[in-house]
Design a protein around this motif. Structure first.
Motif, short mmCIF file in Angstrom:
data_model
loop_
_atom_site.label_atom_id
_atom_site.label_comp_id
_atom_site.label_asym_id
_atom_site.label_seq_id
_atom_site.Cartn_x
_atom_site.Cartn_y
_atom_site.Cartn_z
N GLN A 153 70.50 13.99 75.45
CA GLN A 153 70.69 14.19 74.02
C GLN A 153 69.54 15.04 73.48
O GLN A 153 68.36 14.70 73.67
CB GLN A 153 70.72 12.85 73.29
CG GLN A 153 70.75 12.96 71.77
CD GLN A 153 72.13 13.32 71.23
OE1 GLN A 153 73.13 12.72 71.63
NE2 GLN A 153 72.19 14.29 70.35
N LEU A 154 69.86 16.16 72.81
CA LEU A 154 68.87 17.03 72.21
C LEU A 154 69.16 17.17 70.72
O LEU A 154 70.29 17.52 70.34
CB LEU A 154 68.88 18.41 72.87
CG LEU A 154 68.54 18.49 74.36
CD1 LEU A 154 68.70 19.93 74.85
CD2 LEU A 154 67.13 17.99 74.62
N ASN A 155 68.18 16.91 69.90
CA ASN A 155 68.29 17.11 68.46
C ASN A 155 67.14 18.00 68.01
O ASN A 155 66.02 17.87 68.51
CB ASN A 155 68.22 15.78 67.71
CG ASN A 155 69.31 14.81 68.11
OD1 ASN A 155 70.40 15.22 68.51
ND2 ASN A 155 69.03 13.53 68.02
N GLY A 156 67.40 18.84 67.03
CA GLY A 156 66.34 19.70 66.53
C GLY A 156 66.67 20.21 65.15
O GLY A 156 67.82 20.17 64.70
N ALA A 157 65.64 20.70 64.47
CA ALA A 157 65.85 21.20 63.12
C ALA A 157 64.74 22.16 62.73
O ALA A 157 63.58 22.00 63.14
CB ALA A 157 65.91 20.05 62.11
N LEU A 158 65.10 23.15 61.94
CA LEU A 158 64.16 24.01 61.23
C LEU A 158 64.26 23.65 59.76
O LEU A 158 65.37 23.47 59.24
CB LEU A 158 64.52 25.49 61.43
CG LEU A 158 64.49 26.03 62.85
CD1 LEU A 158 65.09 27.44 62.88
CD2 LEU A 158 63.07 26.07 63.38
N PHE A 159 63.13 23.56 59.07
CA PHE A 159 63.20 23.18 57.67
C PHE A 159 62.14 23.90 56.85
O PHE A 159 61.12 24.37 57.38
CB PHE A 159 63.07 21.66 57.50
CG PHE A 159 61.81 21.07 58.09
CD1 PHE A 159 60.64 21.00 57.37
CD2 PHE A 159 61.82 20.56 59.38
CE1 PHE A 159 59.50 20.45 57.90
CE2 PHE A 159 60.68 20.01 59.93
CZ PHE A 159 59.52 19.94 59.19
N TYR A 160 62.41 23.98 55.56
CA TYR A 160 61.49 24.59 54.61
C TYR A 160 61.52 23.77 53.33
O TYR A 160 62.59 23.55 52.75
CB TYR A 160 61.91 26.04 54.33
CG TYR A 160 61.18 26.67 53.17
CD1 TYR A 160 59.81 26.83 53.19
CD2 TYR A 160 61.88 27.10 52.04
CE1 TYR A 160 59.14 27.41 52.12
CE2 TYR A 160 61.23 27.69 50.97
CZ TYR A 160 59.86 27.83 51.02
OH TYR A 160 59.20 28.39 49.96
N TYR A 161 60.36 23.29 52.91
CA TYR A 161 60.23 22.52 51.68
C TYR A 161 59.52 23.37 50.64
O TYR A 161 58.39 23.82 50.86
CB TYR A 161 59.42 21.24 51.91
CG TYR A 161 60.09 20.19 52.77
CD1 TYR A 161 61.43 20.31 53.15
CD2 TYR A 161 59.39 19.08 53.21
CE1 TYR A 161 62.03 19.35 53.94
CE2 TYR A 161 59.99 18.11 54.00
CZ TYR A 161 61.32 18.26 54.36
OH TYR A 161 61.92 17.31 55.14
N ASP A 162 60.17 23.57 49.52
CA ASP A 162 59.61 24.37 48.43
C ASP A 162 59.32 23.43 47.26
O ASP A 162 60.23 22.95 46.59
CB ASP A 162 60.59 25.46 48.02
CG ASP A 162 60.03 26.36 46.93
OD1 ASP A 162 58.81 26.30 46.70
OD2 ASP A 162 60.81 27.11 46.32
#
Length: 266
Positions: free
Chosen positions: A71-80
């Motif tokens: 199982q592979l989970n991932g994310a790119l995120f940006y908080y403004d």
């Protein structure tokens, strides 16, 4: 007699794409909000502070591979952040004409901040008895707007020699956000040893590491907790009928000391 009412409507938009039975891609936009408040310090120059506002963007995936054993989970995120709550020392009005400057530690609404990031985790059932897992995150962050506040504990400019406290103000624009380490990761493994009719023993080990953390908005080394790691080991025996369990463990095997809070005064 402090009194305030904060109201805000927030929302979330999320798009999911189930590419197949083992693959999910998603895109989300979320608005976040934390109400304002009051600094309950009698001489605080900021008796109240504005709400914290955030817009968060996230692009992620969830995969299952190798006959669903990985199982592979991932994310790119940006908080403004439109505003972001920050604890700092500021000047207050002198108590008497000609009196010395008064400083208070207050919550301030910094006018802007950004957090970029990537995170991922993995879980692999390598065999019927052996499991491996881990995760990591990379989250560079900074204050993006001007905010001049006082570092009253700066040893290079003691108040006894620099009575004009305005000269002690620093602009935190571009500094790392409070208590947001850039890197964190954890790895662990578990192995099950069958004992025939005597039950089984599970051997477990995990190692985690956290990057430097600043406890003031000035990025001062005196208020920085240095990076550190921690290795934990555990063994658990379970009887065949499931009625008995015994566990032995050693935490922080490497005896690495980590600072969980730094306060600097005077």
């Amino acid at each position: 007699p402090f009194n305030r009412v904060d109201k805000k409507t927030t929302g979330r938009l999320n798009l999911d794409w189930n590419r197949n039975d083992s693959t999910l891609l998603y895109l989300g936009v979320t608005s976040g909000y934390r109400s304002g408040g009051n600094n309950l310090v009698f001489f605080s120059a900021t008796p109240d502070y504005d709400p914290e506002k955030l817009t968060a963007y996230e692009l992620g995936y969830k995969f299952q591979l190798l006959d669903d054993t990985l199982q592979l989970n991932g994310a790119l995120f940006y908080y403004d952040y439109d505003t972001i709550h920050t604890v700092a020392t500021e000047l207050s009005t002198p108590l008497t004409p000609g009196g010395g400057a008064v400083t208070t530690t207050s919550v301030l609404a910094a006018p802007g901040g950004e957090v970029y990031g990537v995170e991922a985790e993995a879980l692999w059932l390598a065999t019927d008895n052996w499991t491996l897992g881990g995760n990591f995150s990379y989250t560079p962050s900074e204050y993006t707007e001007d905010l001049r506040i006082n570092d009253t504990s700066d040893v290079d400019t003691p108040t006894s020699l620099f009575p004009d406290a305005v000269d002690l103000q620093q602009n935190i624009n571009g500094n790392q956000i409070l208590q947001v380490p850039e890197w964190k990761y954890t790895g662990w493994t578990s192995y099950m040893v069958p004992l025939q009719g005597l039950g089984n023993v599970e051997l477990f080990a995990s190692y985690s590491w956290i990057d430097d953390v600043y406890y003031s908005p000035f990025e001062a080394e005196e208020e920085m907790a240095e990076s550190y790691g921690r290795l934990d080991l555990r063994a658990t025996w379970r009887s065949a009928d499931g009625h008995w369990t015994a566990t032995g463990f050693v935490n922080n095997v490497l005896d690495d000391v980590g600072k969980l809070q730094v306060l600097r005064n005077g």
